[in-house]
Design an enzyme around this catalytic site. Structure first.
Site, PDB file in Angstrom:
ATOM      1  N   GLU A  99       0.846  -1.196   0.000  1.00  0.00           N
ATOM      2  CA  GLU A  99       0.000   0.000   0.000  1.00  0.00           C
ATOM      3  C   GLU A  99       0.883   1.249   0.000  1.00  0.00           C
ATOM      4  OE1 GLU A  99      -3.679  -0.440   2.251  1.00  0.00           O
ATOM      5  OE2 GLU A  99      -3.279   1.529   3.156  1.00  0.00           O
ATOM      6  N   ASP A 101       0.201   5.299   0.633  1.00  0.00           N
ATOM      7  CA  ASP A 101      -0.894   6.098   1.181  1.00  0.00           C
ATOM      8  C   ASP A 101      -0.663   7.605   1.169  1.00  0.00           C
ATOM      9  OD1 ASP A 101      -2.166   3.765   1.875  1.00  0.00           O
ATOM     10  OD2 ASP A 101      -1.657   3.869   3.993  1.00  0.00           O
ATOM     11  N   GLU A 103      -3.076  10.339   3.110  1.00  0.00           N
ATOM     12  CA  GLU A 103      -4.250  10.571   3.948  1.00  0.00           C
ATOM     13  C   GLU A 103      -4.237  12.029   4.378  1.00  0.00           C
ATOM     14  OE1 GLU A 103      -5.502   6.523   6.143  1.00  0.00           O
ATOM     15  OE2 GLU A 103      -3.724   7.458   6.981  1.00  0.00           O
ATOM     16  N   HIS A 116      -0.708  12.958   5.665  1.00  0.00           N
ATOM     17  CA  HIS A 116      -0.108  11.776   6.265  1.00  0.00           C
ATOM     18  C   HIS A 116       0.264  10.810   5.141  1.00  0.00           C
ATOM     19  CE1 HIS A 116       0.031   8.563   9.476  1.00  0.00           C
ATOM     20  NE2 HIS A 116      -0.255   7.805   8.436  1.00  0.00           N
ATOM     21  N   THR A 117       1.507  10.347   5.111  1.00  0.00           N
ATOM     22  CA  THR A 117       1.944   9.397   4.090  1.00  0.00           C
ATOM     23  C   THR A 117       2.489   8.142   4.758  1.00  0.00           C
ATOM     24  OG1 THR A 117       4.227  10.231   3.933  1.00  0.00           O
ATOM     25  CG2 THR A 117       2.556  11.310   2.541  1.00  0.00           C
ATOM     26  N   ASN A 118       2.356   7.016   4.041  1.00  0.00           N
ATOM     27  CA  ASN A 118       2.871   5.758   4.575  1.00  0.00           C
ATOM     28  C   ASN A 118       3.133   4.803   3.418  1.00  0.00           C
ATOM     29  OD1 ASN A 118       3.679   3.843   6.449  1.00  0.00           O
ATOM     30  ND2 ASN A 118       1.732   3.798   7.564  1.00  0.00           N
ATOM     31  N   GLU A 128       5.538   6.249   8.604  1.00  0.00           N
ATOM     32  CA  GLU A 128       4.772   7.477   8.457  1.00  0.00           C
ATOM     33  C   GLU A 128       5.659   8.714   8.352  1.00  0.00           C
ATOM     34  OE1 GLU A 128       4.498   5.375  11.027  1.00  0.00           O
ATOM     35  OE2 GLU A 128       2.427   4.636  11.179  1.00  0.00           O
ATOM     36  N   ASP A 192     -11.666   9.347  16.452  1.00  0.00           N
ATOM     37  CA  ASP A 192     -10.994   8.719  17.587  1.00  0.00           C
ATOM     38  C   ASP A 192      -9.486   8.930  17.556  1.00  0.00           C
ATOM     39  OD1 ASP A 192     -10.929   7.119  15.303  1.00  0.00           O
ATOM     40  OD2 ASP A 192     -10.676   5.269  16.446  1.00  0.00           O
ATOM     41  N   TRP A 193      -8.956   9.417  16.391  1.00  0.00           N
ATOM     42  CA  TRP A 193      -7.505   9.619  16.318  1.00  0.00           C
ATOM     43  C   TRP A 193      -7.067  10.743  15.380  1.00  0.00           C
ATOM     44  CZ3 TRP A 193      -4.969   9.214  11.624  1.00  0.00           C
ATOM     45  CH2 TRP A 193      -5.660   8.579  10.595  1.00  0.00           C
ATOM     46  N   ARG A 274      10.047   5.661  19.524  1.00  0.00           N
ATOM     47  CA  ARG A 274       9.199   4.640  18.909  1.00  0.00           C
ATOM     48  C   ARG A 274       9.992   3.388  18.551  1.00  0.00           C
ATOM     49  NH1 ARG A 274       5.738   5.630  13.362  1.00  0.00           N
ATOM     50  NH2 ARG A 274       4.691   3.604  13.288  1.00  0.00           N
TER      51      ARG A 274
END
Length: 287
Positions: A99, A101, A103, A116-118, A128, A192-193, A274
């Site tokens: 995928e 992405d 977003e 937002h990319t991934n 991300e 929610d996020w 992270r």
């Protein structure tokens, strides 16, 4: 990937390479969900997705692609878009999908969208990068592009690259190159996020929320399911497959660095908390 491998791939695909020139959403996409909230208008030249409290909406391309340069013009949800997410991405089928992405995370009126990319490979993402834009993406249409070829993946906005993900398989980094992908897009509620970690909720008094699309164009190798070689049902053949070996030149690299210096707000490759056991291996590869 070596120059020899790239040349071999170009040779294998040259007889079947086509450009799926878009311009009519009736021909290019299927609205896949939303119970009428997705609409094709203006004789196929405009598509809108809407979101209200019961449901959002989405579409996908009729064709699957094995490497492509996808361009789409979007005008994002105006006003108070907090809690909403507009997506535009390439994806293979599950399980363990690949995928790529885009977003767009909505925000309170006057605050910028977060882009937002991934990149997922074999079902694994966690790559991300997030950006603000240097313009208001709700006032007019802007072109968002995904270049996916054997050498790299490049995310661009109005022709300006904002992110590059290179093929580093020689260093043990998986790269999406074995599964055909379709273009997908959706508008949905993620309060929610999506906005400030979920602290700001969707204001349903502002619904329906609407995002608009036009000028979808796919320069691509169109995949025919069940076959090992590319084919196309497009009537427009292309003799220009330069995108298949395209990489960022020095000017594009400067633009990329400008965006990342001034507009990047999160980069997984600098998030040591992270990844306490060490950053992913692609983070140490020089651009």
């Amino acid at each position: 990937m070596s120059n020899h491998s790239v040349k071999l791939l170009l040779l294998l695909l040259s007889s079947s390479m086509m450009a799926a020139f878009a311009g009519n959403f009736y021909q290019d996409v299927d609205i896949t969900w939303g119970d009428g909230r997705g609409k094709v208008l203006n004789n196929g030249k405009l598509l809108t997705l809407s979101l209200d409290k019961p449901s959002g909406s989405g579409f996908r391309s009729k064709n699957e692609y094995m490497f492509s340069k996808i361009d789409m013009q979007l005008k994002l949800v105006p006003g108070n878009s907090a809690g909403t997410v507009t997506t535009y991405y390439l994806s293979s089928t599950s399980p363990n999908q690949d995928e790529i992405d885009f977003e767009f995370l909505g925000n309170l009126s006057g605050d910028p969208y977060i882009v937002h990319t991934n990149v997922f490979t074999q079902g694994k993402g966690n790559r991300e990068q997030q950006f603000y834009l240097w313009f208001d993406p709700t006032k007019d249409f802007h072109t968002y592009s995904i270049l996916w070829n054997p050498q790299n993946i490049v995310f661009s906005v109005d022709g300006i690259p904002i992110r590059e993900f290179k093929n580093a398989e020689s260093s043990g980094v998986p790269f999406p190159k074995n599964k055909p992908m379709r273009v997908y897009s959706s508008l949905w509620n993620a309060d929610d996020w999506a906005t400030r970690g979920g602290r700001v909720k969707t204001d349903w008094s502002q619904a329906p929320f609407t995002a608009s699309y036009r000028n979808f164009n796919a320069n691509a190798c169109v995949w025919s399911s069940g076959k090992s070689s590319c084919a196309s049902n497009s009537s427009s053949s292309s003799s220009n497959a330069a995108w298949l070996s395209q990489e960022l030149d020095s000017t594009s690299q400067k633009r990329l660095r400008w965006v990342q210096k001034n507009y990047m707000i999160y980069n997984y490759c600098t998030d040591l908390k992270r990844f306490p056991q060490g950053l992913p291996p692609e983070c140490s590869i020089a651009s």
